[in-house]
Design an enzyme around this catalytic site. Sequence first.
Site, PDB file in Angstrom:
ATOM      1  CG  ASP A  49      37.805  36.334  46.354  1.00  0.00           C
ATOM      2  OD1 ASP A  49      38.419  37.158  46.755  1.00  0.00           O
ATOM      3  OD2 ASP A  49      38.093  35.756  44.943  1.00  0.00           O
ATOM      4  CE  LYS A 118      39.562  42.819  44.294  1.00  0.00           C
ATOM      5  NZ  LYS A 118      40.129  41.399  43.940  1.00  0.00           N
ATOM      6  CD  GLU A 187      46.406  40.140  47.872  1.00  0.00           C
ATOM      7  OE1 GLU A 187      45.410  40.430  46.895  1.00  0.00           O
ATOM      8  OE2 GLU A 187      46.347  39.522  48.721  1.00  0.00           O
TER       9      GLU A 187
HETATM   10  O1  KIV Z   1      39.096  39.503  48.455  1.00  0.00           O
HETATM   11  C1  KIV Z   1      39.676  40.678  48.702  1.00  0.00           C
HETATM   12  O2  KIV Z   1      39.481  40.815  49.915  1.00  0.00           O
HETATM   13  C2  KIV Z   1      40.530  41.307  48.157  1.00  0.00           C
HETATM   14  C3  KIV Z   1      41.316  42.124  48.747  1.00  0.00           C
HETATM   15  C4  KIV Z   1      42.085  41.494  49.508  1.00  0.00           C
HETATM   16  C5  KIV Z   1      42.225  43.135  47.578  1.00  0.00           C
HETATM   17  O3  KIV Z   1      40.807  41.054  46.851  1.00  0.00           O
END
Ligand code: KIV
Length: 275
Positions: A49, A118, A187
């Site tokens: 996102d 995710k 993260e």
């Molecule tokens: O949104 C994204 O790109 C992510 C990564 C930074 C892990 O969640």
Amino acid sequence: MSVQSDIRRLTAPDIRARKGGEPIVCLTSYHAHTARIVDAHCDVILVGDSLGMVMHGLETTLPVTLEMMVLQGHAVMRGSKRALVVVDMPFGSYESSKEQAFTSAARVLKETGCGAIKLEGGRRMAETIRFLVERGVPVMAHVGLTPQSINTIGSFRAQGREESDWARIEDDALAVSEAGAFSLVIEAVAEPLARKLTEAVPIPTIGIGASAACDGQVLVLEDMLGLSPRVPKFVKRYGDLGPGIEKAVAGYAAEVRARTFPAPEHTYPMKAKKS
Ligand code: KIV
């Protein structure tokens, strides 16, 4: 006639089986052309996102919608053949109930064809993760710095730099792993905590700003290519594409103004007249 491709795509169980093995390589991608390049080198493509910031110039990921994720997730699937494609669930699409999460996740899987989703959050999301996994939705979890919580955490600062924070983050990691997540993004956490989490959970950890102790790494593609104007401390720039693009655009603009582009080789001649 078979419509199956010759190349077998990696699955969530394939990635789950890589715990403690060869490092898992992951990058973000939001569209077909970059997906094609990333696919040749990576095990996992994350349609993050972060596209809200990278593609739309938003300040945070909060305004990103399910429609945006579905559109870009589908594009990445079309551009890739081998990597597991994981699509992020945007803020507001999964937190209010496990049923809401299933409805949103099912839409993402059906409409993009991706292999997993995710979502952000630790213990508070464990029940939802179990519900999704039991119903056929592979889940990559995400703990440590969770950007969708920016309004409650106050800033995008690294987590776990004081030992007093460790128990909470370790509890989050254990909870999502016990709930059935197949992998865990960590993260922006201090290196000793990332190492401890990686040792504590039986699923692969994928670090972003979480040291080489993790089972794999992920970066935002545009950050590592040198296209993002501001990047966090943990980003290494593997390219500097900004000046190259600038030079190409300036060259084009100058040639259009000078009427030297299009040249004859870029122009269609008339067909020869039939006698
Ligand atoms: O949104 C994204 O790109 C992510 C990564 C930074 C892990 O969640």
